[in-house]
Write an enzyme that holds these catalytic residues in place. Structure first.
Site, PDB file in Angstrom:
ATOM      1  CE  LYS A  77      30.924  36.986  39.802  1.00 35.90           C
ATOM      2  NZ  LYS A  77      29.672  37.624  39.291  1.00 35.90           N
TER       3      LYS A  77
ATOM      4  N   GLY B 248      36.452  36.217  30.892  1.00 35.07           N
ATOM      5  CA  GLY B 248      36.109  37.523  30.781  1.00 35.07           C
ATOM      6  C   GLY B 248      37.017  38.521  30.167  1.00 35.07           C
ATOM      7  CB  SER B 249      37.310  42.301  30.358  1.00 36.58           C
ATOM      8  OG  SER B 249      37.582  42.383  31.664  1.00 36.58           O
TER       9      SER B 249
ATOM     10  CD  GLU C  49      40.625  45.723  29.815  1.00 38.63           C
ATOM     11  OE1 GLU C  49      41.048  46.200  28.910  1.00 38.63           O
ATOM     12  OE2 GLU C  49      39.750  44.738  29.721  1.00 38.63           O
TER      13      GLU C  49
ATOM     14  N   GLY D 289      40.905  40.276  34.328  1.00 33.38           N
ATOM     15  CA  GLY D 289      41.890  38.910  34.387  1.00 33.38           C
ATOM     16  C   GLY D 289      43.004  39.409  35.227  1.00 33.38           C
TER      17      GLY D 289
ATOM     18  CD  GLU E 237      37.812  32.481  26.420  1.00 30.29           C
ATOM     19  OE1 GLU E 237      38.339  33.811  25.772  1.00 30.29           O
ATOM     20  OE2 GLU E 237      36.666  32.358  26.404  1.00 30.29           O
TER      21      GLU E 237
ATOM     22  CB  CYS F 226      36.287  36.467  23.702  1.00 30.00           C
ATOM     23  SG  CYS F 226      36.058  34.786  23.618  1.00 30.00           S
TER      24      CYS F 226
ATOM     25  CD  GLU G 244      37.411  41.806  23.757  1.00 28.63           C
ATOM     26  OE1 GLU G 244      37.093  40.642  23.280  1.00 28.63           O
ATOM     27  OE2 GLU G 244      37.858  42.108  24.828  1.00 28.63           O
TER      28      GLU G 244
END
Length: 500
Positions: A198, A251-252, A254, A256, A273, A307, A404
């Site tokens: 996705k 991704g973030s 949050e 994750g 990651e 990141c 971040e």
């Protein structure tokens, strides 16, 4: 489609954008079950680039069934490792042959400068596939001598097998769309897994073009399925799907956490990651001609939408003013504009949402007493542009220091000694990367050992290679991308014991 005011775009790209883009399921390009589409935007103008099929739970279910059949029954698992490796290598060749198309798609959909996509994103993606193609024939088990005390005199042959984990759901971010697809697909395919990918809803185009090349390369039906859609629908359905054996997410932090909760239903394996707030430390004995531009590149590369960006810049007191002045001067010289302009050095942020996020952090910093040595504002009235920003007079308790931002914003803070900087650098929930600038190689390696980070760069920053593992400590993630360590994400070990 938006009207693009240039005659320099590859005509193949214009043709690609003119047609609604479908999803790849079981080797076929299909509409969403619902018939819905969603727009993807040019962040330099805010105008619609193309319409894309909007996948949701029903489409994910079809894609997972396709991947399951390809893994359990299809020719993929019957192929030799050498045959899989040749297909992956062929895909790398096709990416190189279509480099210009991918560079334009990345620049249009993400906003990054065409020159950067052409020189970094696309070649690195091809290189990753080639590196992983080589691993397809080198995934080995071990023979293990046994000493079983309760069967004296018996002989055993015992060995391990490294086997593919199965059907893998992969969710990738918008900051390096093609490269992140390569990071995920390469090792999964090399180990013999099948995939439902996705792409980020903000940047689906290069993944869909990659899907066309996957079909052209001759991958069997169902081995790679690509379902664009939103995270809260398609992404959530993929993470929770009971027939997915493993989920890989970039991704973030949050999101994750949401992935982990969704994966708990069938206890599927998870690799993550996630975010970062990386310390970049300049000692007074550093080569300033290297360290100052290195620190600027460490935060402003890819518009700060990275990141591992060196967003916390710690500078030894004696050289603090000199370094800040140098990094601020670099920020002020950066040419901000459309990624298609060959003179552009920094494009727009990816979306209006990201623009508002970054500007919100700037307002928060200023309200808490931070000052801008450079930048600090939205730029222009059209598109999602932010000035490259250097903040000073910041303290460790500020949101701009702890959280971040994911934009071209660096906070610069002084420190007095090596003993002081280690706890300050580690005082964060993240642990993705760190940078050290010094001529004292002994000090550099002591610092590298002390920092809680998955990657530490010494007298350099943002150096990536397919052979170098990448991932985080603490809330920056689980597992590693790239290198031979990524194979652990997509294989499981079987022990075999035979009495002889």
């Amino acid at each position: 489609m938006a009207t693009i005011s240039t005659t320099q775009i590859d005509p193949r790209v214009l043709s690609f954008l003119e047609k609604p883009r479908k999803m790849l399921i079981n080797g076929k390009w299909v509409d969403a079950v619902s018939g819905k589409t969603f727009p993807t935007y040019d962040p330099s103008t805010g105008e619609v680039l193309a319409q894309v099929a909007e996948g949701d739970r029903a489409d994910i279910d079809l894609a997972v069934k396709s991947a399951r059949k390809a893994f359990d029954e299809g020719p993929w698992r019957k192929m030799t490792p050498s045959e899989r490796g040749r297909l992956i290598w062929k895909l790398a060749d096709l990416i190189e042959q279509h480099l210009e198309e991918f560079a334009f798609l990345e620049s249009l959909d993400n906003g990054k400068p065409l020159t950067v996509a052409r020189a970094a994103d696309v070649p690195l993606a091809a290189d990753l596939f080639r590196y992983m193609a080589g691993w397809a024939t080198k995934i080995e088990g071990n023979t293990i001598p046994l000493s079983v005390p309760y069967t004296p005199g018996a002989k055993y042959l015992s060995y391990t097998l490294r086997e593919p984990v199965g059907v893998v759901g992969q969710i990738i971010p918008w900051n390096f769309p093609l490269l992140m697809a390569a990071w995920k697909l390469g090792p999964a395919l090399a180990t013999g897994c099948t995939v439902v990918l996705k792409p980020a809803e903000q940047t689906p185009l290069s993944a869909l073009r990659l899907g066309e090349l996957i079909v052209e390369a001759g991958f069997p039906e169902g081995v790679v399925n690509i379902v664009p859609g939103y995270g809260e629908t398609a992404g959530a359905a993929l993470a929770a799907h009971a027939d997915v054996d493993k989920i890989a997410f970039t991704g973030s932090t949050e999101v994750g956490r949401l992935i982990v909760h969704a994966a708990a239903g069938n206890l599927k394996r998870v690799s993550l990651e996630l975010g970062g707030k990386s310390p970049n430390v300049i000692f007074k004995d550093a080569d300033m001609d290297v360290a100052i531009p290195g620190a600027a590149s460490g935060i402003f590369f890819n518009h700060g939408q990275c990141c591992c960006a060196g967003s916390r810049l710690y500078i030894e007191k004696e050289v603090f003013d000199k370094v800040v002045e140098g990094v601020a001067a670099s920020a002020k010289k950066i040419r901000v504009g459309s990624g298609l302009d060959p003179k552009t050095q920094m494009g727009p942020l990816v979306s209006e949402e990201q623009l508002n996020r970054v500007c919100g952090y700037l307002e928060s910093g200023f309200s808490q007493g931070a000052k801008a040595a450079a930048g600090g504002h939205k730029k222009g009235d059209k598109g999602y542009f932010v000035e490259p920003t250097v903040l000073v007079d910041t303290t460790e308790d500020m949101k701009v220091v702890q959280e971040e931002i994911f934009g071209p914003v660096v906070v610069a803070m002084p420190f007095s000694s090596a003993d002081e900087i280690v706890p300050r650098a580690n005082d964060n929930v993240y642990g993705l990367a760190a940078g050290i600038w010094t001529r004292d190689i002994s000090k550099a390696h002591r610092m590298a050992e002390s920092f809680q980070a998955g990657t530490v760069w010494i007298n350099c920053y943002n150096i990536f290679d397919a052979a170098l593992p990448f991932g985080g400590y603490k809330q920056s993630g689980w597992g590693r991308e790239m290198g031979h360590e990524v194979l652990n994400n997509y294989t499981q070990t079987k022990a075999v014991c035979a009495r002889i």
